[in-house]
Write a protein that holds these residues in place. Structure first.
Motif, PDB file in Angstrom:
ATOM      1  N   ASN A  76     -50.829 -39.339   4.706  1.00  0.00           N
ATOM      2  CA  ASN A  76     -50.130 -40.576   4.475  1.00  0.00           C
ATOM      3  C   ASN A  76     -48.884 -39.089   4.233  1.00  0.00           C
ATOM      4  N   GLU A  77     -49.074 -38.428   3.527  1.00  0.00           N
ATOM      5  CA  GLU A  77     -48.382 -36.716   3.315  1.00  0.00           C
ATOM      6  C   GLU A  77     -46.830 -36.692   4.507  1.00  0.00           C
ATOM      7  N   ALA A  78     -48.095 -36.651   5.175  1.00  0.00           N
ATOM      8  CA  ALA A  78     -47.835 -35.560   7.155  1.00  0.00           C
ATOM      9  C   ALA A  78     -47.053 -36.579   7.846  1.00  0.00           C
ATOM     10  N   ARG A  79     -47.237 -37.556   7.540  1.00  0.00           N
ATOM     11  CA  ARG A  79     -47.033 -39.035   8.018  1.00  0.00           C
ATOM     12  C   ARG A  79     -45.656 -39.112   7.938  1.00  0.00           C
ATOM     13  N   LYS A  80     -45.213 -39.320   6.368  1.00  0.00           N
ATOM     14  CA  LYS A  80     -44.086 -39.374   5.615  1.00  0.00           C
ATOM     15  C   LYS A  80     -42.931 -38.212   6.279  1.00  0.00           C
ATOM     16  N   ILE A  81     -43.504 -37.388   5.712  1.00  0.00           N
ATOM     17  CA  ILE A  81     -42.435 -36.118   5.941  1.00  0.00           C
ATOM     18  C   ILE A  81     -42.232 -35.688   7.378  1.00  0.00           C
ATOM     19  N   SER A  82     -42.823 -36.266   8.106  1.00  0.00           N
ATOM     20  CA  SER A  82     -42.889 -35.836   9.864  1.00  0.00           C
ATOM     21  C   SER A  82     -41.781 -37.076  10.286  1.00  0.00           C
ATOM     22  N   GLY A  83     -41.709 -38.161   9.460  1.00  0.00           N
ATOM     23  CA  GLY A  83     -41.257 -39.190   9.852  1.00  0.00           C
ATOM     24  C   GLY A  83     -39.516 -38.810   9.030  1.00  0.00           C
ATOM     25  N   LEU A  88     -42.973 -30.031  12.010  1.00  0.00           N
ATOM     26  CA  LEU A  88     -43.936 -31.229  12.833  1.00  0.00           C
ATOM     27  C   LEU A  88     -45.532 -30.707  12.901  1.00  0.00           C
ATOM     28  N   VAL A  89     -45.934 -29.396  13.184  1.00  0.00           N
ATOM     29  CA  VAL A  89     -47.334 -29.121  13.969  1.00  0.00           C
ATOM     30  C   VAL A  89     -47.398 -28.161  12.233  1.00  0.00           C
ATOM     31  N   ALA A  90     -47.018 -28.005  11.353  1.00  0.00           N
ATOM     32  CA  ALA A  90     -46.586 -27.915   9.846  1.00  0.00           C
ATOM     33  C   ALA A  90     -47.525 -28.761   9.155  1.00  0.00           C
ATOM     34  N   GLN A  91     -47.504 -29.741   9.185  1.00  0.00           N
ATOM     35  CA  GLN A  91     -47.622 -31.251   8.814  1.00  0.00           C
ATOM     36  C   GLN A  91     -48.971 -31.765   8.744  1.00  0.00           C
ATOM     37  N   LEU A  92     -49.214 -31.048  10.407  1.00  0.00           N
ATOM     38  CA  LEU A  92     -50.946 -31.665  10.763  1.00  0.00           C
ATOM     39  C   LEU A  92     -51.323 -30.732  10.078  1.00  0.00           C
ATOM     40  N   PHE A  93     -50.711 -29.120  10.456  1.00  0.00           N
ATOM     41  CA  PHE A  93     -51.669 -27.977  10.077  1.00  0.00           C
ATOM     42  C   PHE A  93     -52.007 -27.781   8.560  1.00  0.00           C
ATOM     43  N   ALA A  94     -51.289 -28.834   7.671  1.00  0.00           N
ATOM     44  CA  ALA A  94     -51.129 -28.809   6.078  1.00  0.00           C
ATOM     45  C   ALA A  94     -52.738 -29.567   5.267  1.00  0.00           C
ATOM     46  N   ASP A  95     -52.424 -30.681   6.515  1.00  0.00           N
ATOM     47  CA  ASP A  95     -54.111 -31.346   6.291  1.00  0.00           C
ATOM     48  C   ASP A  95     -55.280 -30.652   5.849  1.00  0.00           C
ATOM     49  N   HIS A  96     -54.846 -29.464   6.598  1.00  0.00           N
ATOM     50  CA  HIS A  96     -56.634 -28.535   6.782  1.00  0.00           C
ATOM     51  C   HIS A  96     -56.967 -27.189   6.139  1.00  0.00           C
ATOM     52  N   ALA A  97     -55.482 -27.523   5.459  1.00  0.00           N
ATOM     53  CA  ALA A  97     -55.670 -25.781   4.588  1.00  0.00           C
ATOM     54  C   ALA A  97     -55.893 -26.056   3.237  1.00  0.00           C
ATOM     55  N   SER A  98     -56.865 -24.991   2.870  1.00  0.00           N
ATOM     56  CA  SER A  98     -57.384 -24.745   0.930  1.00  0.00           C
ATOM     57  C   SER A  98     -56.218 -24.735   0.333  1.00  0.00           C
ATOM     58  N   LEU A  99     -55.766 -25.807   0.039  1.00  0.00           N
ATOM     59  CA  LEU A  99     -54.868 -25.321  -1.071  1.00  0.00           C
ATOM     60  C   LEU A  99     -54.270 -26.329  -1.982  1.00  0.00           C
ATOM     61  N   SER A 100     -53.847 -25.990  -3.029  1.00  0.00           N
ATOM     62  CA  SER A 100     -54.129 -27.032  -4.401  1.00  0.00           C
ATOM     63  C   SER A 100     -52.857 -27.875  -3.885  1.00  0.00           C
ATOM     64  N   ASN A 101     -52.698 -29.067  -4.033  1.00  0.00           N
ATOM     65  CA  ASN A 101     -51.602 -29.810  -3.930  1.00  0.00           C
ATOM     66  C   ASN A 101     -50.417 -29.086  -3.977  1.00  0.00           C
ATOM     67  N   PHE A 129     -45.961 -27.256  -0.719  1.00  0.00           N
ATOM     68  CA  PHE A 129     -44.851 -26.040  -0.783  1.00  0.00           C
ATOM     69  C   PHE A 129     -44.957 -25.507   0.596  1.00  0.00           C
ATOM     70  N   ALA A 130     -45.859 -26.162   1.133  1.00  0.00           N
ATOM     71  CA  ALA A 130     -46.213 -25.655   2.832  1.00  0.00           C
ATOM     72  C   ALA A 130     -45.232 -26.841   3.315  1.00  0.00           C
ATOM     73  N   ARG A 131     -45.640 -27.577   3.018  1.00  0.00           N
ATOM     74  CA  ARG A 131     -45.346 -28.833   3.889  1.00  0.00           C
ATOM     75  C   ARG A 131     -43.699 -28.527   3.647  1.00  0.00           C
ATOM     76  N   LEU A 132     -43.376 -28.315   2.746  1.00  0.00           N
ATOM     77  CA  LEU A 132     -41.160 -28.456   2.693  1.00  0.00           C
ATOM     78  C   LEU A 132     -40.662 -27.423   2.739  1.00  0.00           C
ATOM     79  N   SER A 133     -41.666 -26.437   3.439  1.00  0.00           N
ATOM     80  CA  SER A 133     -41.118 -25.038   3.490  1.00  0.00           C
ATOM     81  C   SER A 133     -40.188 -24.882   4.638  1.00  0.00           C
ATOM     82  N   PHE A 134     -41.130 -26.028   5.404  1.00  0.00           N
ATOM     83  CA  PHE A 134     -41.232 -25.621   7.117  1.00  0.00           C
ATOM     84  C   PHE A 134     -39.642 -26.661   7.571  1.00  0.00           C
ATOM     85  N   PRO A 135     -39.654 -27.943   6.631  1.00  0.00           N
ATOM     86  CA  PRO A 135     -38.131 -28.445   7.338  1.00  0.00           C
ATOM     87  C   PRO A 135     -37.211 -27.839   6.523  1.00  0.00           C
ATOM     88  N   ILE A 136     -36.869 -27.644   4.864  1.00  0.00           N
ATOM     89  CA  ILE A 136     -35.775 -27.372   4.522  1.00  0.00           C
ATOM     90  C   ILE A 136     -35.504 -25.425   5.011  1.00  0.00           C
TER      91      ILE A 136
END
Length: 141
Positions: free
Chosen positions: A3-10, A62-75, A80-87
């Motif tokens: 859901n996070e990747a979908r919304k941020i990608s939107g 956009l690609v980073a959103q999909l990668f973040a779904d599969h990363a072994s990171l805390s929420n 941070f990873a999701r938002l750093s790319f568009p910012i």
């Protein structure tokens, strides 16, 4: 896709018309249709670079959103990873534009620091996401 990747990608996709408009504006300037704008070669180069970086970095975001779904990171680190790319797409492009704003500018203004802030954000986001993906165990979601 989470859901996070979908919304941020939107939201990222909703920003693309600004890049399209920037391309249209740049085309009118470079083709001489904006005769009242007397831009230096430096300014034209900086505007081209800002526009190109915006397009490429939005695709990366956009690609980073999909990668973040599969990363072994805390929420927290995933966010941070999701938002750093568009910012970083915004700040890097803005840095190019801001550093060339003014009359007859032939070298970067003090606003070039915005570009460097964006580069730092992108670098930390890339490192965070890269480490999270390397740490992910095979077969784990």
């Amino acid at each position: 896709m989470t859901n996070e990747a979908r919304k941020i990608s939107g939201y990222i996709l909703l920003s693309v018309p600004t890049i399209i408009y920037g391309g249209y504006f740049l085309l009118t300037v470079l083709s001489g249709q904006q005769e009242h704008l007397q831009l230096t070669d430096f300014q034209k180069s900086m505007f081209r670079a800002g526009h190109a970086h915006a397009g490429v970095l939005v695709i990366l975001a956009l690609v980073a959103q999909l990668f973040a779904d599969h990363a072994s990171l805390s929420n927290r680190w995933k966010w941070f990873a999701r938002l750093s790319f568009p910012i970083s797409a915004i700040t890097i492009s803005l840095g190019f534009f801001a550093a060339a704003i003014g009359r007859q500018i032939t070298e970067p203004t003090g606003l070039i620091f915005i570009l460097y802030v964006g580069i730092a954000i992108l670098t930390f986001g890339l490192l965070t996401l890269g480490i999270g993906l390397i740490r992910q165990k095979k077969g784990s979601p």
